[in-house]
Design a protein around this motif. Structure first.
Motif, PDB file in Angstrom:
ATOM      1  N   GLU A   1     -11.744   9.345  -9.530  1.00 20.26           N
ATOM      2  CA  GLU A   1     -12.696   8.501  -8.798  1.00 20.26           C
ATOM      3  C   GLU A   1     -12.236   7.042  -8.832  1.00 20.26           C
ATOM      4  N   GLU A   2     -11.696   6.627  -9.964  1.00 20.84           N
ATOM      5  CA  GLU A   2     -11.219   5.242 -10.110  1.00 20.84           C
ATOM      6  C   GLU A   2     -10.056   4.955  -9.161  1.00 20.84           C
ATOM      7  N   ASP A   3      -9.085   5.849  -9.119  1.00 22.51           N
ATOM      8  CA  ASP A   3      -7.958   5.662  -8.196  1.00 22.51           C
ATOM      9  C   ASP A   3      -8.430   5.680  -6.748  1.00 22.51           C
ATOM     10  N   PHE A   4      -9.330   6.611  -6.442  1.00 27.91           N
ATOM     11  CA  PHE A   4      -9.865   6.691  -5.085  1.00 27.91           C
ATOM     12  C   PHE A   4     -10.532   5.373  -4.691  1.00 27.91           C
ATOM     13  N   SER A   5     -11.367   4.835  -5.566  1.00 31.75           N
ATOM     14  CA  SER A   5     -12.075   3.573  -5.286  1.00 31.75           C
ATOM     15  C   SER A   5     -11.107   2.415  -5.105  1.00 31.75           C
ATOM     16  N   THR A   6     -10.074   2.379  -5.933  1.00 35.97           N
ATOM     17  CA  THR A   6      -9.061   1.320  -5.823  1.00 35.97           C
ATOM     18  C   THR A   6      -8.384   1.361  -4.460  1.00 35.97           C
ATOM     19  N   PHE A   7      -7.984   2.558  -4.042  1.00 36.18           N
ATOM     20  CA  PHE A   7      -7.311   2.684  -2.752  1.00 36.18           C
ATOM     21  C   PHE A   7      -8.266   2.473  -1.588  1.00 36.18           C
ATOM     22  N   GLN A   8      -9.496   2.900  -1.741  1.00 38.46           N
ATOM     23  CA  GLN A   8     -10.494   2.679  -0.694  1.00 38.46           C
ATOM     24  C   GLN A   8     -10.649   1.185  -0.431  1.00 38.46           C
ATOM     25  N   LYS A   9     -10.700   0.391  -1.485  1.00 36.81           N
ATOM     26  CA  LYS A   9     -10.837  -1.062  -1.335  1.00 36.81           C
ATOM     27  C   LYS A   9      -9.598  -1.651  -0.651  1.00 36.81           C
ATOM     28  N   LYS A  10      -8.416  -1.230  -1.077  1.00 37.44           N
ATOM     29  CA  LYS A  10      -7.182  -1.734  -0.459  1.00 37.44           C
ATOM     30  C   LYS A  10      -7.136  -1.390   1.032  1.00 37.44           C
ATOM     31  N   ILE A  11      -7.523  -0.163   1.361  1.00 37.83           N
ATOM     32  CA  ILE A  11      -7.491   0.290   2.754  1.00 37.83           C
ATOM     33  C   ILE A  11      -8.510  -0.481   3.587  1.00 37.83           C
ATOM     34  N   GLU A  12      -9.712  -0.654   3.077  1.00 37.63           N
ATOM     35  CA  GLU A  12     -10.739  -1.406   3.807  1.00 37.63           C
ATOM     36  C   GLU A  12     -10.316  -2.857   4.001  1.00 37.63           C
ATOM     37  N   ASP A  13      -9.738  -3.455   2.977  1.00 35.35           N
ATOM     38  CA  ASP A  13      -9.282  -4.847   3.066  1.00 35.35           C
ATOM     39  C   ASP A  13      -8.208  -4.995   4.141  1.00 35.35           C
ATOM     40  N   LEU A  14      -7.234  -4.097   4.129  1.00 31.54           N
ATOM     41  CA  LEU A  14      -6.168  -4.175   5.124  1.00 31.54           C
ATOM     42  C   LEU A  14      -6.712  -3.899   6.526  1.00 31.54           C
ATOM     43  N   SER A  15      -7.632  -2.965   6.649  1.00 33.66           N
ATOM     44  CA  SER A  15      -8.242  -2.675   7.945  1.00 33.66           C
ATOM     45  C   SER A  15      -8.938  -3.912   8.506  1.00 33.66           C
ATOM     46  N   HIS A  16      -9.687  -4.618   7.671  1.00 31.85           N
ATOM     47  CA  HIS A  16     -10.370  -5.843   8.117  1.00 31.85           C
ATOM     48  C   HIS A  16      -9.363  -6.911   8.542  1.00 31.85           C
TER      49      HIS A  16
ATOM     50  N   LEU B   1       0.833  -1.201   0.000  1.00 32.61           N
ATOM     51  CA  LEU B   1       0.000   0.000   0.000  1.00 32.61           C
ATOM     52  C   LEU B   1       0.873   1.258   0.000  1.00 32.61           C
ATOM     53  N   ALA B   2       1.889   1.287   0.829  1.00 33.29           N
ATOM     54  CA  ALA B   2       2.786   2.450   0.892  1.00 33.29           C
ATOM     55  C   ALA B   2       3.474   2.666  -0.451  1.00 33.29           C
ATOM     56  N   LYS B   3       3.935   1.585  -1.047  1.00 34.01           N
ATOM     57  CA  LYS B   3       4.580   1.690  -2.358  1.00 34.01           C
ATOM     58  C   LYS B   3       3.603   2.248  -3.389  1.00 34.01           C
ATOM     59  N   ASP B   4       2.383   1.740  -3.403  1.00 37.63           N
ATOM     60  CA  ASP B   4       1.362   2.206  -4.341  1.00 37.63           C
ATOM     61  C   ASP B   4       1.024   3.684  -4.117  1.00 37.63           C
ATOM     62  N   VAL B   5       1.015   4.105  -2.862  1.00 36.84           N
ATOM     63  CA  VAL B   5       0.748   5.507  -2.538  1.00 36.84           C
ATOM     64  C   VAL B   5       1.859   6.400  -3.098  1.00 36.84           C
ATOM     65  N   TYR B   6       3.098   5.959  -2.983  1.00 39.57           N
ATOM     66  CA  TYR B   6       4.209   6.749  -3.533  1.00 39.57           C
ATOM     67  C   TYR B   6       4.054   6.914  -5.044  1.00 39.57           C
ATOM     68  N   VAL B   7       3.711   5.838  -5.730  1.00 44.09           N
ATOM     69  CA  VAL B   7       3.506   5.907  -7.184  1.00 44.09           C
ATOM     70  C   VAL B   7       2.341   6.840  -7.511  1.00 44.09           C
ATOM     71  N   LEU B   8       1.245   6.698  -6.786  1.00 44.44           N
ATOM     72  CA  LEU B   8       0.060   7.524  -7.004  1.00 44.44           C
ATOM     73  C   LEU B   8       0.365   9.006  -6.816  1.00 44.44           C
TER      74      LEU B   8
ATOM     75  N   ALA C   1      -7.835  14.704  -1.444  1.00 42.54           N
ATOM     76  CA  ALA C   1      -7.156  14.765  -2.747  1.00 42.54           C
ATOM     77  C   ALA C   1      -8.154  14.578  -3.893  1.00 42.54           C
ATOM     78  N   ARG C   2      -9.103  13.684  -3.700  1.00 42.74           N
ATOM     79  CA  ARG C   2     -10.137  13.478  -4.720  1.00 42.74           C
ATOM     80  C   ARG C   2     -11.001  14.724  -4.846  1.00 42.74           C
ATOM     81  N   GLU C   3     -11.390  15.289  -3.721  1.00 47.26           N
ATOM     82  CA  GLU C   3     -12.275  16.451  -3.726  1.00 47.26           C
ATOM     83  C   GLU C   3     -11.648  17.676  -4.403  1.00 47.26           C
ATOM     84  N   ILE C   4     -10.337  17.803  -4.325  1.00 40.77           N
ATOM     85  CA  ILE C   4      -9.694  18.957  -4.964  1.00 40.77           C
ATOM     86  C   ILE C   4      -9.147  18.627  -6.355  1.00 40.77           C
ATOM     87  N   GLY C   5      -9.446  17.430  -6.830  1.00 34.56           N
ATOM     88  CA  GLY C   5      -9.131  17.081  -8.208  1.00 34.56           C
ATOM     89  C   GLY C   5      -7.766  16.477  -8.457  1.00 34.56           C
TER      90      GLY C   5
END
Length: 118
Positions: free
Chosen positions: A90-105, A15-22, A82-86
């Motif tokens: 939406e696609e990147d946000f959704s992808t990361f939201q899923k990764k974050i929720e999965d790791l949280s669970h 996740l951290a690596k993906d965040v750096y790329v993003l 970051a999504r709200e200010i453009g």
């Protein structure tokens, strides 16, 4: 190293690596503000998992897992902004939201496992 066998740690590092790329796509003017905060929150997740694993008790590990989950919530909030200010699609946000929720669970599951292990 023992931590490398821990799935939640591996997912946190990924996740951290993906965040750096993003965040490479973010405006350069953000490098010392939102970009930096997002990266710090992301790096905090596997770092706290590792620190907790390195402690001597399950109670300590659970405390650090809770801190790691807090960092996930912080990261989610920053990505939302970051999504709200453009800066984020939406696609990147959704992808990361899923990764974050999965790791949280998975962190919750590890916490329950450690509590019941006693």
């Amino acid at each position: 190293m023992e931590i490398e066998r821990l799935n939640i740690w591996k997912l946190g590092v990924e996740l951290a690596k993906d965040v750096y790329v993003l965040t490479e796509k973010f405006p350069k003017k953000e490098v010392y503000s939102l970009t930096d905060q997002i990266r710090r929150a992301a790096v905090s997740v596997p770092s706290n998992i590792a620190e907790g694993k390195g402690r001597s008790s399950a109670k300590d590990f659970i405390n650090f897992l809770n801190v790691a989950r807090g960092s996930l919530y912080e990261l989610m909030t920053q990505l939302y902004i970051a999504r709200e200010i453009g800066y984020l699609t939406e696609e990147d946000f959704s992808t990361f939201q899923k990764k974050i929720e999965d790791l949280s669970h998975k962190i919750i599951a590890m916490t329950k496992y450690l509590r019941n292990k006693k």
